[in-house]
Each structure stands twice: as structure tokens, then as C-alpha cells.
Design an enzyme around this catalytic site. Structure first.
Site, PDB file in Angstrom:
ATOM      1  N   LYS A 624      79.506 -24.459   3.843  1.00 20.68           N
ATOM      2  CA  LYS A 624      79.292 -25.909   4.611  1.00 20.68           C
ATOM      3  C   LYS A 624      77.872 -25.460   5.620  1.00 20.68           C
ATOM      4  CE  LYS A 624      82.409 -28.020   6.498  1.00 20.68           C
ATOM      5  NZ  LYS A 624      83.537 -28.694   8.003  1.00 20.68           N
ATOM      6  N   GLN A 629      71.820 -26.841   6.288  1.00 20.64           N
ATOM      7  CA  GLN A 629      70.646 -25.958   5.899  1.00 20.64           C
ATOM      8  C   GLN A 629      70.099 -27.224   5.107  1.00 20.64           C
ATOM      9  OE1 GLN A 629      68.684 -23.389   7.789  1.00 20.64           O
ATOM     10  NE2 GLN A 629      70.627 -24.615   9.024  1.00 20.64           N
ATOM     11  N   LYS A 692      70.896 -14.411  -1.634  1.00 22.41           N
ATOM     12  CA  LYS A 692      69.943 -15.130  -1.070  1.00 22.41           C
ATOM     13  C   LYS A 692      69.366 -15.947   0.141  1.00 22.41           C
ATOM     14  CE  LYS A 692      68.249 -15.159  -5.232  1.00 22.41           C
ATOM     15  NZ  LYS A 692      67.428 -14.541  -6.518  1.00 22.41           N
ATOM     16  N   GLU A 696      65.120 -22.449   3.834  1.00 22.40           N
ATOM     17  CA  GLU A 696      64.359 -23.464   3.571  1.00 22.40           C
ATOM     18  C   GLU A 696      63.789 -23.975   1.663  1.00 22.40           C
ATOM     19  OE1 GLU A 696      61.135 -20.684   6.565  1.00 22.40           O
ATOM     20  OE2 GLU A 696      61.031 -19.822   4.493  1.00 22.40           O
TER      21      GLU A 696
HETATM   22 MO1  MOS Z   1      60.282 -19.998   9.167  1.00 24.89          MO
HETATM   23  S1  MOS Z   1      58.086 -20.905   9.472  1.00 24.89           S
HETATM   24  O1  MOS Z   1      59.956 -18.109   9.076  1.00 24.89           O
HETATM   25  O2  MOS Z   1      60.911 -19.994  10.896  1.00 24.89           O
END
Ligand code: MOS
Length: 729
Positions: A624, A629, A692, A696
Site C-alpha cells: 500500500k 510512492q 530494494k 524514486e
Molecule cells: Mo532524494 S533526491 O535523494 O530525496
């Protein structure tokens, strides 16, 4: 504890709590407004004074005169801090410009004064009475104009090598049957997080406590001590709740230093929030890039030459945007080159923003891959699959720890209905709308950082975790609680998590998508130790002990867990370290991004209709919070594709649209249904939990997927982000 991929203490593949889509345990505090953010610590300091920051109104030059007298006489004013009266301030390692400027000015809106008053309104009114005269000097503000002067920057841990060469790129490119040579540009971008940089500072004698909003507690505690010239043990930094960071709060910023100086000058606690119109120019931004991509391939789609060069700018002493990083690792190809060049610009400081490097790098590379697939007459999904690699293509002796990239692409194509795409652009209409499908690869490295924690068991069976790890809205509290609950065999309700305090063991912090996997590994290590303590206390053999349902079991004996703490709390502390594991193999995360757009055939307005991400990021600790994210990152990727751009005034050297009115970010109406699929994967080489980073990965590739969908809809190839309607009419 040293990470050993062959030995984990826990039966980690029979998990009960980790991997469950649990609600965030900090959710109720957040949604009821009760989570105490730095500027709201009324519970700790009832009556602080308020600081108002004044930013320089030139980009480069000197302060020639400063008149504070009217401000100092104004009602309620307690102090005015400037570089003249602040004492000696050193520059930390992580910021390029000084956080309090003067007399030299290094960038627009560099802080030059803090006015401290009884109320915010009094501080703001008095700030308008400060008279500052400047002598401006000419500066370099235009990346395109400065590109010719760019040079190779010094390599660092953050950049990796500056240039790489494998095989004979020029020759292979010249001889390739099919070639692409195009240049792409990405703009300066602002993090635009919700909570501004904010700090409440309080001195007791020569000891300083700051409640602030910062992603990296240990880094910033050290930097604050360095800046003020005081011993680190005299600084306590507390950052338990953060209203968004995206990299803007990785480093110490002016609010922290000025609040500390203001509190010292006023002789009482002071709080400072950077005013929203200051943030874009006072803090950091994602630097603009110019990227040239060259691809050469055989007619069957085999890449024989792959080259990627990137130009970006920063203040003197700053670093490059590492936009070529993914190109070193994503596709096979015998002949390769990458390079980064850095121009000195007198714009505000460039630095990390969500997926620095890969996010803008993939915006270029993945349009190039789409263009090349079209030249070759090969489906873009198939073209990428044909050039998959299971080893680091620059260092073939280094395998990927796990790389189910092809599975991401195939599953994504199937789930999205990719076979319904018409490879010829501009063919599908829905009334006045032109419809297009686009895809791109997602790639982000998995960074591991050593991370520590302390765990305590009390006689009620409550397990308390303390670490300086932060939660920037990501769900750290919850996955850390899940880890402790799993390891100690207690329900989630029996776990307390306390974060973001420099008096706790040093963690990985939140950055570079390393936080979730690294911090839970540290909690795992501390829990392994606590289990040993419990077993010793209960005279059990810890190797045989099972921790389940609030009990410790060995054979057919079972003892309540809290019995171990009957005579006092049991405390254990440890951290997880990784040695050189990431040198021997490459750890990365992968995605396939798929997007459907509609472009208004009359106005050129683009609307995103559907988005899908298929992600491979090891074990997903909490589906979730991980999904949240990824959809947040996909939303940011949509912003990068279509609207986000700091507009540079190339004469005066500042970002013009420095507030949330002028800097556009996506709103709900811009974002359609988003689907996220996680591959059922574990990576035993990453952490004991085989997890992992994923925070991002979700932004990486999205911009190009949108761009490729717009091309498929319209037949117009835009290589200059953001893709606003004027660019494809
Ligand atoms: Mo991220 S750009 O390392 O918060």
C-alpha cells in the site's frame, strides 16, 4: 552486523507482517492535523519569537550598504541577524553557497538577514524596513549560452566517473546501418514540496536544539555544528515529521542556521519558515540539462553504438546533474561512450531532486529509444527487449543481482493492451481528440547505506524502535514497525516507532530511494541482537528460538516474550553494513511505464488518460505505501513531461515563477486512473529482507512515456520539455 546474503536469522520467506498492505500507522495523526511539524511545536515551546528571512535581490555582486535602524526600532523587533553581526560562519560540505550571504552575494534570494520579532506579522513588517544597497555584477545565467564553456567536473562519490568509453564508439556509430543523433533538453525544476523548510531553534547555555524538517538527520546535525563552529555533541536535531522533501531537505538550509542565530541573538526560542516565494531561489533545484544521445544499430535492432552526453550548470564548486548514469547500465551494446560537462552558472544552487540523474536522463534516452525503434520499424517494447543485458555493459564481469526488466515490459504491454497501439502516429481519433500510446523503460539504482537502530523490550511486551531515520511522507514508520513486529513476533499494536532524533542511532536517512530497504535492514540487525538478549535472559538457545504470537518457543516450551523484561527493559542496538557487495554486482530497480494520452487536435492541449507502471524492486515491504510512492512519483513524472519548468530570467539571473501560482505542478484533474503492478520478486543480494528502493523508480521514465504517447497521437516529436501545447501545434 555485516550483511551476508547466504545467512539470515529469520525465516524471512514465511513472513506474516512484512509484505502486508497495512495502513500507515502515522495516518491518523496526519489526517487529523495532529502530527507535530517543526513550525507547530507549541507542545514544546509555547511562546517562540518569529523570524522573517530577507533574500538578496541581485544574483551576483556585493552589498554596499545596509541600514537596519528603522527595522530595529519597529514594534516587537527583538533582533536583526546579518553576516556582519552573526560571528564567523563556516560553509558546510553539502551546500555550495553560504547559507547567510553578505557582503558577497552568490545567488538571487541568498539569505542576507533575519528579522526576529514577537509575532510573524511584526517580523514581516520590519523586514520591509531593512534598506540594502547592492552593486550587481554581470553573471552567467543561461545554460545554452554557457554550454561552450562547460568543462569536465571533478568526479565524486555522487557523480561516479565523469566520462566512460567502451570499445570504439565513433567508428561503430559511423558504420551503423541505422543511426540516431538527437539533442533533448530538460528545464530547471523545483521540488515544490508542501511543507516549507522550517525550524524551531532553542539554546540552553551552549547547547542547541532544533526541531526542523530534514531528510538526513546525521548529515545535517554535523553540518549545523560545522557552520556554527560548535561541537556536534552540542547540537540536537529533531525531525520526526516532514511534509515532503523530494531532495530539497537532504541538506542543511538557511532556515536552520538562521533560526539558531536568531535564537541566540534574541535570547529565546525562534522559529523560521522559509517564505514560499523564497524557496525556489533560496534553496536548491533540479538543474536543467542539454543531452545529446547517439544510437547506432544493425537492421535487426541490435544496438552497436550507444552514446550519451549531458551538459548542466551550477554555481562555482557545484556538481553536474548525472543524467548519463542509466545509459551506462540499461542496454547492451559493444561500443559505448558517456560524458558529463558542467558550466559555471550564477543561478541558485543545483542539487538532488527525486531520482537525480536518472529522472532527467531517461527523459532523453527513452525518447531516443522510441525514435530509434521507429527508424528500425521495430515495436518499441521489442526493441528494448532485444537489447536487454544481464551484466553491467561497461564491466561485463559484474552481473546484475536481479534484473527482471524484460518481465516488466512484457507484463506491462499485456496489461496495458499495447497490441492495440497503431505504430503509425496520428491515426486514432476520439472526436476532436487525437489518441496515442507510449511507453518507456524505468531504471533507478538500488543504493544501500549502513543504517542503525535501537530496540527495547519492556515488561508489557512493548517493543520500541529508536533510529534517526526520517519519514518524509513515505511510510517509514509503518515498514519499520512491520519489521520489528515480524522479528519479535508481536502484533503491530505492540510496536512503538520513534524517528528523526539525532540522539538516536544513525540511520541511512531518506534519500536516493535507499531509505526503506536500508533502514529496515538496520532494524532487523538490532532485532536479531534483541532476540539473542531475550534468549539469554530466558536461558534458551537463541538459534532454536521462534518468536511468534508474543511468545518465545523452543521445542514444545513457550514463554511470554515480556517475561524476559521482568527485571528491567532489554535494549539492543546494532546496524547493518554492506562491505563491498555493490562493487561485485550491480543492484538496480526496473520498470515499464505505459501511458495513453489524448491531444486536442485544435488547441494542442494534452490530457493523460491512463498510466501503468510495472515495477521490479525486490520484496515490497508494504504494497500500500509502496504503491502510494509509485503513483506520487508517476504524478511528478507527468508534471515533468507536461508543465514543470522554472523560468529563468537570463538577464537578472533568477527563477521568475518562484511560487505555487507560477510553478505548475499536476493537480488531481491532470491525473487519470493509475495502475501499479509489482513483480513478485525478492533480491537476496540486497538486504536481509530482500527488499530494494522503489520511491524514486516511479518517476524514472514517465516523462518519456508521456512524450512518446504524444508523438504517437500527433506525429510531432517534441524534444524540449515540458511539452506545452505551443511546441506541437
Ligand atoms: Mo532524494 S533526491 O535523494 O530525496
Amino acid at each position: 552486523m555485516k550483511f551476508d546474503s547466504a545467512a539470515t536469522t529469520n525465516p524471512i520467506d514465511r513472513l506474516k507482517v512484512i509484505g502486508q498492505p497495512l495502513d500507515r500507522i502515522d495516518g491518523p495523526l496526519k489526517t487529523t492535523g495532529k502530527a507535530p511539524y517543526a513550525y507547530e511545536r507549541h507542545d514544546i515551546v509555547a511562546d517562540p519569537a518569529y523570524g522573517h528571512v530577507i533574500g538578496a535581490t541581485i544574483a551576483k555582486g556585493r552589498i554596499t550598504a545596509m541600514d537596519l535602524s528603522a527595522a530595529e526600532r519597529a514594534p516587537g523587533v527583538l533582533a536583526v541577524v546579518t553576516a556582519r553581526n552573526a560571528g564567523v560562519l563556516k560553509k558546510g560540505n553539502y551546500n555550495t553557497a553560504h547559507l547567510l550571504g553578505g557582503p558577497d552575494i552568490q545567488h538571487y534570494h541568498q539569505a542576507v538577514a533575519l528579522v526576529v520579532a514577537e509575532s510573524f506579522e511584526q517580523a514581516r513588517a520590519a523586514a520591509h524596513l531593512v534598506r540594502i544597497d547592492y552593486k550587481a555584477e554581470p553573471g552567467r545565467f543561461d545554460l545554452h549560452a554557457a554550454k561552450g564553456s562547460a568543462t569536465a567536473p571533478e568526479p565524486s562519490d555522487l557523480t561516479g566517473p565523469i566520462d566512460t568509453h567502451v570499445g570504439d564508439f565513433p567508428r561503430a556509430f559511423a558504420q551503423a546501418a541505422v543511426r540516431l543523433d538527437e539533442t533533448y533538453t530538460t528545464p530547471d525544476q523545483s521540488h515544490a514540496m508542501m511543507e516549507p523548510h522550517a525550524t524551531l531553534a532553542s539554546w540552553e547555555g551552549d547547547s542547541l536544539t532544533v526541531w526542523t524538517s530534514n531528510q538526513m538527520v546525521a548529515w545535517s546535525t554535523g553540518e549545523l555544528a560545522t557552520t556554527l563552529g560548535i561541537p556536534p555533541e552540542k547540537v540536537r536535531l529533531i525531525s520526526p515529521y516532514i511534509g515532503g522533501g523530494f531532495g530539497s531537505k537532504l541538506f542543511l538550509r538557511a532556515d536552520v542556521v538562521l533560526a539558531a542565530l536568531g535564537a541566540r541573538a534574541a535570547g529565546r526560542p525562534v522559529k523560521v519558515a522559509l517564505q514560499r516565494p523564497l524557496i525556489a531561489n533560496n534553496t536548491t533545484h533540479r538543474p536543467a540539462t542539454i543531452q545529446r544521445v547517439r544510437l547506432g544499430a544493425e537492421r535487426d535492432g541490435t544496438i552497436t553504438a550507444i552514446g550519451h552526453e549531458s551538459w548542466s550548470g551550477d554555481l562555482e564548486g557545484g556538481g553536474p546533474e548525472t543524467a548519463v548514469g542509466q545509459t551506462r547500465l540499461l542496454y547492451a551494446g559493444a561500443n559505448r561512450m558517456t560524458s558529463m560537462r558542467l558550466a559555471v552558472l550564477d543561478l541558485p544552487e543545483g542539487n538532488a531532486m527525486r531520482a537525480p540523474g536518472e529522472a532527467p536522463g531517461l527523459m532523453a534516452l527513452e525518447i531516443a529509444m522510441d525514435e530509434m525503434a521507429e527508424k528500425l520499424g521495430i515495436d518499441p517494447v521489442e526493441f528494448r527487449i532485444r537489447n536487454d543485458t544481464q551484466v553491467d555493459p561497461e564491466h561485463p564481469e559484474r552481473p546484475f543481482s536481479a534484473r527482471p526488466f524484460v518481465q516488466c515490459l512484457r507484463l506491462g504491454a499485456e496489461r496495458f493492451g499495447w497490441d492495440r497501439r497503431n505504430a503509425r502516429p496520428g491515426q486514432i481519433r476520439d472526436g476532436r481528440w487525437l489518441i496515442g500510446l507510449g511507453m518507456a523503460a524505468g531504471f533507478r539504482n538500488n543504493l544501500l547505506a549502513k543504517s542503525g537502530a535501537r530496540v527495547r523490550l519492556d515488561n508489557l511486551g512493548v517493543v520500541t524502535v529508536e533510529t534517526d531515520m526520517t519519514d518524509i511522507g513515505t511510510g517509514s514508520y509503518t515498514i519499520i514497525a512491520q519489521t520489528a513486529a515480524e522479528m519479535m513476533g508481536v502484533p503491530m499494536e505492540q510496536v512503538r516507532v520513534v524517528l528523526g532524533d539525532s540522539s538516536f542511532p544513525v540511520s541511512a536517512g531518506s534519500g536516493g530511494q535507499w531509505g526503506a530497504a536500508s533502514s529496515t535492514a538496520g532494524v532487523y540487525a538490532a532485532c536479531v541482537k534483541l532476540r539473542e538478549e531475550v534468549a539469554r535472559k530466558l536461558s534458551l538457545n537463541s538459534a532454536d528460538a521462534e518468536f511468534v504470537d508474543g511468545e518465545v518457543r523452543v521445542g514444545n516450551r513457550s514463554i511470554r516474550l515480556q517475561a524476559a523484561a521482568a527485571e528491567g527493559d532489554l535494549v539492543a542496538e546494532d546496524r547493518m553494513e554492506y562491505g563491498d557487495i555493490t562493487e561485485k554486482m550491480q543492484q538496480s530497480t526496473f520498470a515499464g511505464h505505459f501511458v495513453e494520452v489524448a491531444v486536442d487536435s485544435a488547441t494542442g492541449e494534452s490530457r493523460i488518460r491512463r498510466m501503468l507502471a510495472v515495477c521490479a524492486a525486490g520484496r515490497i515491504l508494504n504494497p500500500k505505501s509502496a504503491r502510494s510512492q509509485v503513483i506520487g512519483a508517476m504524478t511528478m513524472g507527468a508534471g515533468a513531461a507536461l508543465m514543470e519548468e522554472l523560468a529563468v530570467d537570463t538577464r537578472r539571473g533568477f527563477f521568475v515563477n518562484h511560487d505555487l501560482v507560477g510553478y505548475e505542478v499536476p493537480v488531481h484533474a491532470d491525473i487519470p486512473h493509475q495502475e501499479v503492478v509489482f513483480l513478485d520478486e525478492t533480491d537476496p543480494m540486497s538486504t536481509p529482507l530482500k527488499a530494494k528502493g522503489v520511491g524514486e523508480l516511479g518517476i524514472c521514465g514517465v516523462g518519456a512515456a508521456v512524450a512518446n504517447a504524444i508523438y504517437n497521437a500527433t506525429g510531432v516529436r517534441v524534444r524540449d520539455y515540458p511539452i506545452t501545447l505551443d511546441k506541437h501545434l
